[in-house]
Design an enzyme around this catalytic site. Structure first.
Site, PDB file in Angstrom:
ATOM      1  N   ASP A 111       0.733 -65.520  13.230  1.00  0.00           N
ATOM      2  CA  ASP A 111       0.763 -65.759  11.789  1.00  0.00           C
ATOM      3  C   ASP A 111      -0.594 -65.262  11.278  1.00  0.00           C
ATOM      4  OD1 ASP A 111       0.642 -66.780   9.314  1.00  0.00           O
ATOM      5  OD2 ASP A 111       0.702 -68.834   9.910  1.00  0.00           O
TER       6      ASP A 111
ATOM      7  N   LYS B  11      -0.623 -63.418   8.416  1.00  0.00           N
ATOM      8  CA  LYS B  11      -0.449 -63.248   7.026  1.00  0.00           C
ATOM      9  C   LYS B  11      -0.838 -62.074   6.473  1.00  0.00           C
ATOM     10  CE  LYS B  11       0.091 -67.851   5.887  1.00  0.00           C
ATOM     11  NZ  LYS B  11      -0.394 -68.654   7.048  1.00  0.00           N
TER      12      LYS B  11
ATOM     13  N   ASP C 246      -2.539 -56.084   3.637  1.00  0.00           N
ATOM     14  CA  ASP C 246      -3.379 -54.868   3.451  1.00  0.00           C
ATOM     15  C   ASP C 246      -2.702 -53.702   2.880  1.00  0.00           C
ATOM     16  OD1 ASP C 246      -5.836 -53.339   3.419  1.00  0.00           O
ATOM     17  OD2 ASP C 246      -6.615 -54.769   4.904  1.00  0.00           O
TER      18      ASP C 246
END
Ligand code: 3DU
EC number: 4.1.1.23
Length: 211
Positions: free
Chosen positions: A58, A60, A63
């Site tokens: 996780d 997330k 970019d």
């Protein structure tokens, strides 16, 4: 059957190994994120992988495509079998995570809508629906959707069809396990298990609810 996924957000190697070991018999997967890898280092991933459960990163990831690819490669090389990426970055960034995950034989889940109250300020409703649609178009394996808002999970299910929905927000954040379980593929539970007096018993109770 809805899977039970432990969010292992403890901060030390010792706690992580203890909780994972006690709860593993009742789990289908373990989700590891920044709290644990920043506390214990990425080597913890290899150690927890020894339990034989799938591990979800996780991070997330949010970019540009190249950086997303580099982060995703690190995750799979460390022993994860799935990764979570943010969707708001757009399709090229999401595709970088999906393609890299698939190159490693793993999965990629895209956050469509988050479970906390502040999520309603930017990333709900129409935008969450657009992210879910884009996640499907990018070949993602599923989405992350809020257990705190079952009506939103139902709406997102209409968009993603048979792709998987993994859903955090049960217990500590107020989501109801019994209500959400039939709507999703994986129920993510953290504090209500790892902060319980008896984490194994708590995990066992959730494992009954999800059936
Ligand atoms: O609230 P809990 O302690 O059960 O943990 C939920 C986990 O799921 C935690 O790791 C958090 O970072 C993650 N998560 C959400 O809670 C909400 C989201 O929208 C996405 C991830």
């Amino acid at each position: 059957m809805t899977e039970l996924i432990l969010a292992l957000d403890v901060l030390t190697r010792e706690e992580a190994v203890y909780i994972a070991d006690k709860t593993a018999p009742y789990l289908d997967a373990i989700k590891i994120g920044y709290p644990l890898v920043l506390g214990a280092g990425m080597k913890i991933v290899h150690e927890i992988a020894g339990l034989g459960l799938p591990l979800i990163a996780d991070f997330k990831v949010a970019d540009i495509p190249n950086t997303n690819k580099l982060i995703t490669e690190h995750a799979f090389q460390a022993g994860f079998s799935a990764i979570i990426a943010q969707g708001f970055t757009g399709s090229d960034s999401v595709e970088a995570c999906v393609e890299t995950a698939h190159d490693y034989g793993g999965s990629c889940y895209v956050v469509s809508e988050m479970s906390h109250p502040g999520a309603l300020e930017f990333l709900s409703g129409e935008n969450a629906a657009r992210i879910a649609k884009m996640a499907v178009e990018c070949g993602a394996d599923g989405i992350i959707a809020p257990a705190t808002r079952p009506e939103r999970v139902k709406a997102l299910r209409e968009i993603i069809g048979s792709k998987k929905i993994l859903s955090p927000g049960v217990g500590a954040q107020g989501g109801d396990a019994k209500e959400i379980a039939p709507l999703i593929d994986g129920m993510i539970v953290g504090r209500s298990i790892y902060n319980a007096e008896d984490p194994a018993k708590a995990a066992e109770e959730y494992s009954f609810i999800r059936r």
